[in-house]
Motif scaffolding. Structure first.
Motif, PDB file in Angstrom:
ATOM      1  N   LEU A  76       0.859  -1.179   0.000  1.00 31.57           N
ATOM      2  CA  LEU A  76       0.000   0.000   0.000  1.00 31.57           C
ATOM      3  C   LEU A  76       0.894   1.227   0.000  1.00 31.57           C
ATOM      4  CD1 LEU A  76      -2.808   1.365   0.339  1.00 31.57           C
ATOM      5  CD2 LEU A  76      -2.442   1.198   2.820  1.00 31.57           C
ATOM      6  N   MET A  77       0.788   2.041  -1.040  1.00 29.50           N
ATOM      7  CA  MET A  77       1.555   3.283  -1.095  1.00 29.50           C
ATOM      8  C   MET A  77       0.902   4.299  -0.155  1.00 29.50           C
ATOM      9  SD  MET A  77       3.973   2.427  -3.028  1.00 29.50           S
ATOM     10  CE  MET A  77       4.811   3.986  -2.979  1.00 29.50           C
ATOM     11  N   LEU A  78       1.732   4.941   0.675  1.00 29.62           N
ATOM     12  CA  LEU A  78       1.214   5.875   1.676  1.00 29.62           C
ATOM     13  C   LEU A  78       1.820   7.268   1.572  1.00 29.62           C
ATOM     14  CD1 LEU A  78       1.194   3.457   4.736  1.00 29.62           C
ATOM     15  CD2 LEU A  78      -0.805   4.392   3.562  1.00 29.62           C
ATOM     16  N   THR A  79       2.686   7.519   0.608  1.00 26.99           N
ATOM     17  CA  THR A  79       3.328   8.823   0.470  1.00 26.99           C
ATOM     18  C   THR A  79       2.273   9.905   0.294  1.00 26.99           C
ATOM     19  OG1 THR A  79       5.222   7.771  -0.576  1.00 26.99           O
ATOM     20  CG2 THR A  79       5.037  10.157  -0.823  1.00 26.99           C
ATOM     21  N   GLY A  80       2.247  10.849   1.239  1.00 28.16           N
ATOM     22  CA  GLY A  80       1.337  11.980   1.164  1.00 28.16           C
ATOM     23  C   GLY A  80      -0.130  11.640   1.365  1.00 28.16           C
ATOM     24  N   VAL A  81      -0.433  10.454   1.841  1.00 30.20           N
ATOM     25  CA  VAL A  81      -1.821  10.034   2.025  1.00 30.20           C
ATOM     26  C   VAL A  81      -2.331  10.530   3.373  1.00 30.20           C
ATOM     27  CG1 VAL A  81      -3.333   8.037   2.328  1.00 30.20           C
ATOM     28  CG2 VAL A  81      -1.552   7.997   0.576  1.00 30.20           C
ATOM     29  N   PRO A  82      -3.393  11.348   3.380  1.00 29.17           N
ATOM     30  CA  PRO A  82      -3.970  11.733   4.667  1.00 29.17           C
ATOM     31  C   PRO A  82      -4.638  10.534   5.333  1.00 29.17           C
ATOM     32  CG  PRO A  82      -5.258  12.645   2.850  1.00 29.17           C
ATOM     33  CD  PRO A  82      -4.087  11.941   2.250  1.00 29.17           C
ATOM     34  N   GLY A  83      -4.585  10.489   6.653  1.00 34.71           N
ATOM     35  CA  GLY A  83      -5.194   9.382   7.375  1.00 34.71           C
ATOM     36  C   GLY A  83      -4.486   8.064   7.126  1.00 34.71           C
ATOM     37  N   SER A  84      -3.159   8.112   7.007  1.00 29.33           N
ATOM     38  CA  SER A  84      -2.410   6.908   6.632  1.00 29.33           C
ATOM     39  C   SER A  84      -2.532   5.783   7.664  1.00 29.33           C
ATOM     40  CB  SER A  84      -0.946   7.237   6.360  1.00 29.33           C
ATOM     41  OG  SER A  84      -0.341   7.832   7.477  1.00 29.33           O
ATOM     42  N   VAL A  85      -2.667   6.113   8.939  1.00 29.76           N
ATOM     43  CA  VAL A  85      -2.781   5.061   9.955  1.00 29.76           C
ATOM     44  C   VAL A  85      -4.082   4.289   9.764  1.00 29.76           C
ATOM     45  CG1 VAL A  85      -2.906   4.537  12.420  1.00 29.76           C
ATOM     46  CG2 VAL A  85      -1.319   6.290  11.608  1.00 29.76           C
ATOM     47  N   SER A  86      -5.190   4.980   9.632  1.00 34.43           N
ATOM     48  CA  SER A  86      -6.470   4.282   9.459  1.00 34.43           C
ATOM     49  C   SER A  86      -6.520   3.550   8.119  1.00 34.43           C
ATOM     50  CB  SER A  86      -7.654   5.240   9.608  1.00 34.43           C
ATOM     51  OG  SER A  86      -7.587   6.266   8.650  1.00 34.43           O
ATOM     52  N   ARG A  87      -5.940   4.117   7.075  1.00 35.52           N
ATOM     53  CA  ARG A  87      -5.908   3.429   5.783  1.00 35.52           C
ATOM     54  C   ARG A  87      -5.060   2.163   5.858  1.00 35.52           C
ATOM     55  NH1 ARG A  87      -6.360   7.481   0.735  1.00 35.52           N
ATOM     56  NH2 ARG A  87      -7.872   8.876   1.677  1.00 35.52           N
ATOM     57  N   ALA A  88      -3.932   2.243   6.560  1.00 30.23           N
ATOM     58  CA  ALA A  88      -3.062   1.075   6.713  1.00 30.23           C
ATOM     59  C   ALA A  88      -3.773  -0.030   7.495  1.00 30.23           C
ATOM     60  CB  ALA A  88      -1.756   1.478   7.396  1.00 30.23           C
ATOM     61  N   ARG A  89      -4.497   0.362   8.535  1.00 31.46           N
ATOM     62  CA  ARG A  89      -5.243  -0.634   9.322  1.00 31.46           C
ATOM     63  C   ARG A  89      -6.324  -1.305   8.472  1.00 31.46           C
ATOM     64  NH1 ARG A  89      -5.253  -1.052  14.910  1.00 31.46           N
ATOM     65  NH2 ARG A  89      -7.444  -1.640  14.865  1.00 31.46           N
ATOM     66  N   GLU A  90      -7.069  -0.532   7.703  1.00 37.22           N
ATOM     67  CA  GLU A  90      -8.131  -1.110   6.872  1.00 37.22           C
ATOM     68  C   GLU A  90      -7.541  -2.007   5.781  1.00 37.22           C
ATOM     69  OE1 GLU A  90     -11.585  -2.447   5.619  1.00 37.22           O
ATOM     70  OE2 GLU A  90     -11.233  -1.344   7.472  1.00 37.22           O
ATOM     71  N   PHE A  91      -6.445  -1.591   5.184  1.00 36.66           N
ATOM     72  CA  PHE A  91      -5.750  -2.403   4.185  1.00 36.66           C
ATOM     73  C   PHE A  91      -5.315  -3.735   4.798  1.00 36.66           C
ATOM     74  CE2 PHE A  91      -1.619  -3.623   2.332  1.00 36.66           C
ATOM     75  CZ  PHE A  91      -1.958  -3.734   0.989  1.00 36.66           C
TER      76      PHE A  91
END
Length: 162
Positions: free
Chosen positions: A31-46
């Motif tokens: 999962l690319m996270l560079t510059g992604v807002p809410g990266s923690v919640s997105r990483a958890r959902e991924f």
């Protein structure tokens, strides 16, 4: 245990681990996270979706639920550390093998995560890597001198390895 390893990030079979698979992992997700807002919640959902696809969720036993919750917590802690101390995460990689789940968070931060010896109970901050150390079989840091990227990795036993 914290260690710096000389091999490149993503070399899943190179890290010595008592539970390292003889064959490559069944699946690796990125999962690319560079510059992604809410990266923690997105990483958890991924990660939650991957755990579902890999049969960790929905868990049928209390041990299985605990293993999935531990994996989600480790992802949260590693991504949060990259946000707070390394200018933000660039990528989350998770790999599943028969007995092992490996989590990698890549960033461009200069330093590496350390266990803080001066943390105090009840005070915010400084607990993330203690949590990772307690929940994981092993963890460490990989530095790629060519790209300047740092990867913090952690390995957890899969529910069927318990």
């Amino acid at each position: 245990m914290s260690a710096t390893r000389p091999y490149p990030a993503g070399d899943w079979g190179a890290e010595p681990s008592s539970l390292a698979p003889a064959a490559p992992p069944r699946q690796v997700r990125r999962l690319m996270l560079t510059g992604v807002p809410g990266s923690v919640s997105r990483a958890r959902e991924f990660t939650r979706r991957a755990l579902h696809d890999w049969g960790w969720l929905p868990a049928e036993t209390p041990e299985g639920r605990a293993a999935a919750e531990d994996a989600l917590l480790v992802v949260s802690e590693l991504v949060t550390n990259a946000c707070l101390h390394a200018g933000g995460p660039e990528e989350l990689r998770i790999a599943h093998a028969a007995k092992l789940l490996r989590v990698e968070v890549a960033d461009r931060g200069e330093g590496g995560p350390e266990l803080q010896t001066s943390r105090r109970a009840g005070r915010p901050g400084g607990h993330g890597m203690f949590i990772v150390q307690r929940l994981c079989l092993d963890w460490g840091t990989i530095r790629d001198a060519d790209s300047g990227q740092k990867t913090v990795w952690a390995e957890l036993a899969s529910p069927e390895a318990s």
